[in-house]
Motif scaffolding. Structure first.
Motif, PDB file in Angstrom:
ATOM      1  N   ALA A 240      70.775  35.423  78.499  1.00  0.00           N
ATOM      2  CA  ALA A 240      69.861  36.161  79.374  1.00  0.00           C
ATOM      3  C   ALA A 240      70.062  35.805  80.839  1.00  0.00           C
ATOM      4  N   CYS A 241      70.396  34.546  81.108  1.00  0.00           N
ATOM      5  CA  CYS A 241      70.681  34.035  82.462  1.00  0.00           C
ATOM      6  C   CYS A 241      69.578  34.375  83.460  1.00  0.00           C
ATOM      7  N   SER A 242      68.339  34.160  83.061  1.00  0.00           N
ATOM      8  CA  SER A 242      67.214  34.362  83.976  1.00  0.00           C
ATOM      9  C   SER A 242      66.745  33.053  84.588  1.00  0.00           C
ATOM     10  N   GLY A 243      67.175  31.938  83.988  1.00  0.00           N
ATOM     11  CA  GLY A 243      66.727  30.632  84.451  1.00  0.00           C
ATOM     12  C   GLY A 243      65.359  30.250  83.934  1.00  0.00           C
ATOM     13  N   LYS A 244      64.773  31.105  83.077  1.00  0.00           N
ATOM     14  CA  LYS A 244      63.427  30.857  82.554  1.00  0.00           C
ATOM     15  C   LYS A 244      63.482  30.624  81.044  1.00  0.00           C
ATOM     16  N   PRO A 245      62.515  29.872  80.487  1.00  0.00           N
ATOM     17  CA  PRO A 245      62.477  29.684  79.035  1.00  0.00           C
ATOM     18  C   PRO A 245      62.392  31.016  78.296  1.00  0.00           C
ATOM     19  N   PHE A 246      63.176  31.176  77.260  1.00  0.00           N
ATOM     20  CA  PHE A 246      63.224  32.433  76.511  1.00  0.00           C
ATOM     21  C   PHE A 246      61.884  32.713  75.835  1.00  0.00           C
ATOM     22  N   PHE A 247      61.231  31.666  75.334  1.00  0.00           N
ATOM     23  CA  PHE A 247      59.925  31.825  74.684  1.00  0.00           C
ATOM     24  C   PHE A 247      58.800  31.331  75.596  1.00  0.00           C
ATOM     25  N   GLY A 248      59.011  31.378  76.885  1.00  0.00           N
ATOM     26  CA  GLY A 248      58.027  30.844  77.820  1.00  0.00           C
ATOM     27  C   GLY A 248      56.730  31.632  77.839  1.00  0.00           C
ATOM     28  N   ALA A 249      55.596  30.935  77.912  1.00  0.00           N
ATOM     29  CA  ALA A 249      54.266  31.535  78.037  1.00  0.00           C
ATOM     30  C   ALA A 249      53.322  30.450  78.550  1.00  0.00           C
ATOM     31  N   ASP A 252      50.301  27.493  74.414  1.00  0.00           N
ATOM     32  CA  ASP A 252      51.093  27.231  73.219  1.00  0.00           C
ATOM     33  C   ASP A 252      50.937  28.355  72.190  1.00  0.00           C
ATOM     34  N   ALA A 253      49.727  28.858  72.032  1.00  0.00           N
ATOM     35  CA  ALA A 253      49.495  29.916  71.052  1.00  0.00           C
ATOM     36  C   ALA A 253      50.295  31.168  71.401  1.00  0.00           C
ATOM     37  N   LYS A 254      50.409  31.457  72.684  1.00  0.00           N
ATOM     38  CA  LYS A 254      51.178  32.624  73.113  1.00  0.00           C
ATOM     39  C   LYS A 254      52.675  32.381  72.915  1.00  0.00           C
ATOM     40  N   VAL A 255      53.120  31.135  73.117  1.00  0.00           N
ATOM     41  CA  VAL A 255      54.520  30.792  72.862  1.00  0.00           C
ATOM     42  C   VAL A 255      54.846  31.032  71.393  1.00  0.00           C
ATOM     43  N   PHE A 256      53.965  30.562  70.517  1.00  0.00           N
ATOM     44  CA  PHE A 256      54.197  30.713  69.082  1.00  0.00           C
ATOM     45  C   PHE A 256      54.228  32.179  68.681  1.00  0.00           C
ATOM     46  N   GLU A 257      53.307  32.970  69.240  1.00  0.00           N
ATOM     47  CA  GLU A 257      53.285  34.397  68.914  1.00  0.00           C
ATOM     48  C   GLU A 257      54.539  35.091  69.435  1.00  0.00           C
ATOM     49  N   LYS A 258      54.951  34.759  70.646  1.00  0.00           N
ATOM     50  CA  LYS A 258      56.156  35.357  71.221  1.00  0.00           C
ATOM     51  C   LYS A 258      57.378  35.013  70.382  1.00  0.00           C
ATOM     52  N   MET A 259      57.419  33.785  69.913  1.00  0.00           N
ATOM     53  CA  MET A 259      58.513  33.318  69.062  1.00  0.00           C
ATOM     54  C   MET A 259      58.565  34.124  67.766  1.00  0.00           C
TER      55      MET A 259
END
Length: 350
Positions: A240-249, A252-259
Motif C-alpha cells: 500500500a505504501c501509505s506509511g500508515k498501519p494497514f489495520f489502524g484505528a 482496539d475494538a475498531k482495529v479488530f473489526e477492521k481486521m
C-alpha cells in the motif's frame, strides 16, 4: 536481530527524511552515566518504544557509529518500567557491544550496539510515500524474504519476537540504491516459547494494528505465527505504501473489526483453540455481533494488477485468521513467490 556491520555516517535516506519530516530531537536530551559518556557521544534520537528510547552516538574509541538504547528504570507517561529480566533479555538478544548495570539512582539501563541504519521501516515507508516512490512487487518480495528469514532464525532458537512492527525493523539503504537491508530489532517483549506468559506479558504482544486475532480474543497459548501475522501486516503496508498501519484505528475494538472485515471471520470461528479460551461464548458473541458473517475483502484490496497471484498467496497465508492454518516462516519461504528461477517443472529456491 542485532546488526553486525557498521553503516556509513551519512546516508541519502536520512538526509531526505530530515528535509521532509524535520530534524530529529537533539542527542543532548539523553544523560549518560559517566562511564558511558566518556566513550560515547550522543548525536540524535532515533526513536522510542515501550521500554525506552534509542539514540545514535559516536564511539570515540572504536571510531564508529553505534546505537544506544536506554531502558527506563521507572514508570512515567511514556515508558514501562524495565525489570532486570527485561534488561538481560534485551542485552542477550541484541548482542551488545557494551552495557551498563543498574547503577543510576533512577534505575535506567543502557545497551550499546552497532549502528544498523538511519531509518526504521515506518520512517522509510513514509519517506517513499512522500517522494512518490511506491514499492514494486520485487522490492516487497526482497524485503519479506529478509524479514521472514530473520524471523525463522529467531523461531529456530525457540524465541517468539512478539512485537513485529515497522518500528522494530531497521532499514539500511546503500548509496547506489541497489540494495536495501532490513534488520529485525526490538526484542524487549520477546520470550522463549517454553516460558510463554510466566511473566504475565502475553497481552503485551504487539500493538493492536499488528496483534494477531487469537491474542485479541485472549489466547495465551500461541506460537511463532503471532509473528508471521505481524509480518503479514507489514507486507500489506509495503504494498500500500501509505506509511500508515494497514489495520489502524483509534480503538482496539475498531482495529479488530477492521481486521475481520479484511481477512474474514470464518478462520477464527473454525479455530479449535477458540473453545479452549476462558470465555467459551466467544464464538457465539462473534456471530451475534455479525463478525462471523464477514467473508473478507483482501483480494479486492490487492487485486492481481497490484499483487501477483503468487504474492497474494503469501499475503493471505500470513494473514489467515486461523492460527492453525496461518503460514509459519518456513512454510512462507517455500512458497513459489520466493523462487528465483523457474524452468518448466524445475524450480531453484535461493
Amino acid at each position: 536481530m542485532a546488526a553486525v556491520v557498521s553503516a556509513e555516517e551519512k546516508e541519502p535516506p536520512e538526509a531526505a527524511m530530515k528535509k521532509e519530516l524535520g530534524p530529529a530531537p537533539c542527542g543532548s536530551c539523553i544523560t549518560l552515566p559517566p562511564a558511558v559518556a566518556e566513550r560515547y557521544e550522543p548525536l540524535e534520537k532515533l526513536g522510542e518504544g515501550m521500554f525506552g528510547d534509542v539514540y545514535k552516538a559516536w564511539d570515540r574509541v572504536g571510531r564508529r557509529l553505534v546505537a544506544i538504547k536506554r531502558l527506563s528504570g521507572r514508570t512515567d507517561d511514556r515508558f514501562v518500567e524495565t525489570s532486570l529480566r527485561y534488561f538481560a533479555r534485551e542485552g542477550m538478544s541484541s548482542a551488545p557491544a557494551a552495557a551498563t548495570p543498574r547503577a543510576r539512582s533512577d534505575g535506567d539501563c543502557f545497551v550499546v550496539t552497532m549502528y544498523a541504519g538511519p531509518l526504521n521501516l515506518r520512517q522509510y515507508m513514509r519517506l517513499r510515500s512522500v517522494h512518490g516512490r511506491p514499492f514494486h512487487e520485487a522490492e516487497v518480495r526482497d524485503a519479506m524474504r529478509q524479514l521472514l528469514s530473520g524471523a525463522r532464525r529467531v523461531h529456530d532458537a525457540g524465541v517468539l519476537h512478539r512485537d513485529m512492527v515497522p518500528e522494530n525493523v531497521i532499514v539500511d539503504e546503500k548509496r547506489d540504491g541497489k540494495k536495501v537491508i532490513y534488520r529485525i530489532c526490538g526484542f524487549g517483549v520477546s520470550e522463549r516459547a517454553a516460558r510463554l506468559d510466566r511473566d504475565g506479558s502475553a497481552p503485551l504482544a504487539s500493538p493492536s494494528p499488528y496483534r494477531a486475532p487469537e491474542i485479541f480474543l485472549g489466547s495465551q497459548d500461541y506460537d511463532g505465527r503471532v509473528d508471521t501475522w505481524g509480518l503479514g501486516c507489514i507486507m500489506a503496508e509495503l504494498i500500500a505504501c501509505s506509511g500508515k498501519p494497514f489495520f489502524g484505528a483509534d480503538l482496539d475494538a475498531k482495529v479488530f473489526e477492521k481486521m475481520q472485515r479484511a481477512v474474514g471471520t470464518q478462520g477464527i470461528v473454525e479455530w479449535s483453540g477458540l473453545q479452549r479460551l476462558a470465555r467459551r461464548d466467544l464464538a457465539a458473541e462473534l456471530r451475534e455481533k455479525g463478525y462471523a458473517t464477514y467473508t473478507g475483502c483482501l483480494q479486492e484490496v490487492f487485486p492481481e494488477e497490484v499483487l501477483s497471484e503468487a504474492g497474494f498467496e503469501v499475503l493471505s497465508g500470513l494473514l489467515d485468521a486461523n492460527p492453525e492454518r496461518r503460514l509459519t516462516t518456513k512454510a512462507a519461504l517455500r512458497k513459489p513467490w520466493f523462487r528465483r528461477f523457474s524452468f518448466g517443472g524445475c524450480c531453484f529456491v535461493p
